[in-house]
Design an enzyme around this catalytic site. Structure first.
Site, mmCIF file in Angstrom:
data_model
loop_
_atom_site.group_PDB
_atom_site.id
_atom_site.type_symbol
_atom_site.label_atom_id
_atom_site.label_comp_id
_atom_site.label_asym_id
_atom_site.label_seq_id
_atom_site.Cartn_x
_atom_site.Cartn_y
_atom_site.Cartn_z
ATOM 1 N N ALA A 22 -20.524 -1.709 -6.836
ATOM 2 C CA ALA A 22 -21.903 -1.532 -7.320
ATOM 3 C C ALA A 22 -22.056 -0.218 -8.071
ATOM 4 O O ALA A 22 -23.057 -0.022 -8.762
ATOM 5 C CB ALA A 22 -22.864 -1.576 -6.145
ATOM 6 N N LYS A 34 -17.410 7.415 4.027
ATOM 7 C CA LYS A 34 -18.659 7.144 3.335
ATOM 8 C C LYS A 34 -19.820 7.371 4.300
ATOM 9 O O LYS A 34 -19.605 7.595 5.499
ATOM 10 C CB LYS A 34 -18.635 5.714 2.802
ATOM 11 C CG LYS A 34 -17.375 5.471 1.968
ATOM 12 C CD LYS A 34 -17.360 4.132 1.343
ATOM 13 C CE LYS A 34 -18.203 4.154 0.100
ATOM 14 N NZ LYS A 34 -18.460 2.823 -0.421
ATOM 15 N N ASP A 73 0.866 -1.190 0.000
ATOM 16 C CA ASP A 73 0.000 0.000 0.000
ATOM 17 C C ASP A 73 0.897 1.233 0.000
ATOM 18 O O ASP A 73 2.101 1.152 0.263
ATOM 19 C CB ASP A 73 -0.922 0.006 1.238
ATOM 20 C CG ASP A 73 -2.169 0.864 1.043
ATOM 21 O OD1 ASP A 73 -2.039 2.078 0.804
ATOM 22 O OD2 ASP A 73 -3.282 0.313 1.141
ATOM 23 N N TYR A 81 -15.769 6.908 -11.235
ATOM 24 C CA TYR A 81 -15.322 5.781 -10.394
ATOM 25 C C TYR A 81 -15.973 4.470 -10.890
ATOM 26 O O TYR A 81 -15.296 3.448 -11.026
ATOM 27 C CB TYR A 81 -15.709 6.089 -8.951
ATOM 28 C CG TYR A 81 -15.535 4.955 -7.969
ATOM 29 C CD1 TYR A 81 -14.280 4.556 -7.530
ATOM 30 C CD2 TYR A 81 -16.651 4.289 -7.461
ATOM 31 C CE1 TYR A 81 -14.138 3.524 -6.611
ATOM 32 C CE2 TYR A 81 -16.518 3.264 -6.534
ATOM 33 C CZ TYR A 81 -15.257 2.882 -6.114
ATOM 34 O OH TYR A 81 -15.128 1.859 -5.209
HETATM 35 P P1 NAD Z 1 -9.536 2.308 1.074
HETATM 36 O O1 NAD Z 1 -9.385 3.630 0.419
HETATM 37 O O2 NAD Z 1 -9.586 2.250 2.557
HETATM 38 O O3 NAD Z 1 -8.418 1.295 0.570
HETATM 39 C C1 NAD Z 1 -7.785 1.411 -0.669
HETATM 40 C C2 NAD Z 1 -6.292 1.409 -0.415
HETATM 41 O O4 NAD Z 1 -5.615 1.477 -1.670
HETATM 42 C C3 NAD Z 1 -5.816 2.617 0.421
HETATM 43 O O5 NAD Z 1 -5.172 2.171 1.609
HETATM 44 C C4 NAD Z 1 -4.870 3.336 -0.500
HETATM 45 O O6 NAD Z 1 -3.755 3.908 0.154
HETATM 46 C C5 NAD Z 1 -4.438 2.215 -1.442
HETATM 47 N N1 NAD Z 1 -3.916 2.756 -2.680
HETATM 48 C C6 NAD Z 1 -4.468 3.734 -3.447
HETATM 49 N N2 NAD Z 1 -3.659 4.014 -4.468
HETATM 50 C C7 NAD Z 1 -2.582 3.198 -4.360
HETATM 51 C C8 NAD Z 1 -1.408 3.041 -5.124
HETATM 52 N N3 NAD Z 1 -1.172 3.781 -6.207
HETATM 53 N N4 NAD Z 1 -0.494 2.114 -4.737
HETATM 54 C C9 NAD Z 1 -0.714 1.366 -3.618
HETATM 55 N N5 NAD Z 1 -1.822 1.471 -2.861
HETATM 56 C C10 NAD Z 1 -2.748 2.389 -3.228
HETATM 57 O O7 NAD Z 1 -10.881 1.669 0.440
HETATM 58 P P2 NAD Z 1 -11.691 0.373 0.876
HETATM 59 O O8 NAD Z 1 -13.008 0.821 1.346
HETATM 60 O O9 NAD Z 1 -10.859 -0.524 1.729
HETATM 61 O O10 NAD Z 1 -11.897 -0.315 -0.556
HETATM 62 C C11 NAD Z 1 -11.085 -1.378 -1.020
HETATM 63 C C12 NAD Z 1 -11.512 -1.719 -2.444
HETATM 64 O O11 NAD Z 1 -12.896 -2.057 -2.490
HETATM 65 C C13 NAD Z 1 -11.326 -0.561 -3.418
HETATM 66 O O12 NAD Z 1 -10.909 -1.078 -4.657
HETATM 67 C C14 NAD Z 1 -12.718 0.012 -3.540
HETATM 68 O O13 NAD Z 1 -12.891 0.686 -4.758
HETATM 69 C C15 NAD Z 1 -13.556 -1.242 -3.437
HETATM 70 N N6 NAD Z 1 -14.921 -0.953 -2.971
HETATM 71 C C16 NAD Z 1 -15.124 -0.529 -1.688
HETATM 72 C C17 NAD Z 1 -16.409 -0.253 -1.265
HETATM 73 C C18 NAD Z 1 -16.693 0.236 0.125
HETATM 74 O O14 NAD Z 1 -17.861 0.462 0.438
HETATM 75 N N7 NAD Z 1 -15.722 0.392 1.002
HETATM 76 C C19 NAD Z 1 -17.499 -0.418 -2.144
HETATM 77 C C20 NAD Z 1 -17.241 -0.831 -3.434
HETATM 78 C C21 NAD Z 1 -15.954 -1.123 -3.843
#
Ligand code: NAD
Length: 313
Positions: free
Chosen positions: A113, A186, A26, A143
């Site tokens: 979603a 969120k 990360d 997105y």
């Molecule tokens: P989050 O933002 O907490 O986690 C994403 C992580 O990716 C972060 O820690 C960020 O530092 C890391 N990251 C971003 N760019 C990076 C890069 N260039 N190199 C390395 N690391 C990088 O989000 P989350 O809620 O844990 O979501 C995780 C995944 O699930 C994401 O792909 C998100 O799009 C997807 N998602 C989440 C939700 C939700 O409700 N939380 C819903 C739909 C999809």
């Protein structure tokens, strides 16, 4: 990948509990508790060299959760569109290609979603988000378009080069140790924070008229779904969400009730996204036997208590 993020850090704990050796990657360490990963590499997955370094053919599974991500205040204002598209697409272009060239094991990809068409989510009482309803495509945010593109990217590598991919479309995942302030939080965390910070007898602001509906999935249920999908022979995409749909007004009342405070709600202008969204788990339950186990009330109670504590620290 994304092991310093909300879902990623919970997933790491689960994989460790299953006995795996885990390498996390990360841009940052998890914010609220130390990582459980055996190794943690701080690196930027947009950089091909970093991807090349961290993707190791001896690993049996890769979980790709890294994305430029946030709540409605980050994704739906339009201000971050170019970054969201560029950053997340770069990560996925690198990961799909390098994982294929290195002949790694199975790879999980977290879609959202948000890729579902806006035209099926106008009626708050009857949103449609079956997996088959994805086309003709019309996501309501960049997105969502990036997620749809990357689903197709991984599926192309599967068809052309046999990359063993598993894809889930997450619906609004929440829980302790997620972003709760700073602009990337969120709705569940934002409402919990507003309630925790309000004085008894005061009020909280809610974006929109509050009739918009959503379902929210507790993070432990999400991680269970991801784990089961990875162990299965199904590629997906599958919905991983809750079917317990609730209006934002009702959800806010629930959180206010948990707090024990007397609070009123002000409806103010703000980015709200689609009018209705709910998961449809028919396909995923039939394929891998997964469905959520934690009720919205139980999950948001745990989350409120965690945010209320953070707010006091
Ligand atoms: P989050 O933002 O907490 O986690 C994403 C992580 O990716 C972060 O820690 C960020 O530092 C890391 N990251 C971003 N760019 C990076 C890069 N260039 N190199 C390395 N690391 C990088 O989000 P989350 O809620 O844990 O979501 C995780 C995944 O699930 C994401 O792909 C998100 O799009 C997807 N998602 C989440 C939700 C939700 O409700 N939380 C819903 C739909 C999809």
């Amino acid at each position: 990948m994304g092991a310093g993020g909300f879902i990623g850090s919970h997933l790491v704990k689960r994989l460790k509990a299953e006995g795996y050796f885990v390498r996390g990657v990360d841009l940052k360490y998890p914010e609220y508790s130390p990582t459980h990963a055996d190794e943690f590499i701080i690196g930027d997955l947009r950089d091909t060299k970093v991807c090349d370094l961290v993707i190791d053919p001896s690993f049996t599974e890769i979980y790709q959760l890294a994305a430029d991500m946030g709540g409605a205040g980050y994704l739906f204002t339009g201000e971050n569109d170019a970054h969201v598209m560029h950053n997340s697409a770069m990560i996925n272009l690198n990961v799909a290609d390098i994982a294929t060239k290195k002949k790694t094991g199975r790879i999980f990809y977290s879609s959202s979603a948000c890729m579902y068409p806006a035209y099926n989510q106008q009626d708050p009482d009857n949103p449609m988000c079956t997996e088959a309803s994805a086309y003709p495509a019309d996501p309501d945010s960049e997105y969502g378009w990036e997620k749809l593109f990357s689903e197709r990217l991984y599926l192309s590598y599967f068809r052309n080069f046999g990359l063993q991919v598993r894809i889930a479309r997450f619906h609004n995942v929440y829980g302790p140790e997620g972003a709760w302030q700073g602009g990337k939080e969120k709705a569940p965390a934002a409402i919990c924070r507003k309630v925790a910070q309000a004085k008894n007898g005061g009020s909280i602001d809610i974006w929109g008229d509050g009739t918009q509906t959503r379902s929210f999935l507790y993070v432990d249920d999400c991680v269970e779904g991801v784990f089961r999908l990875m162990q299965s022979e199904h590629t997906g995409p599958f919905n991983i969400g809750s079917e317990e749909m609730v209006s934002i007004n009702r959800f806010a009342e629930m959180i206010i009730g948990i707090s024990g405070k007397q609070l009123s709600v002000n409806h103010i202008d703000g980015p709200i996204g689609v009018k209705g969204r709910n998961s449809d788990n028919t396909l995923v339950t039939a394929a891998i036997g997964w469905q959520p186990e934690i009720t919205l009330y139980e999950g948001i109670k745990r989350t409120y208590e965690w945010i209320e504590l953070q707010n006091r620290l």
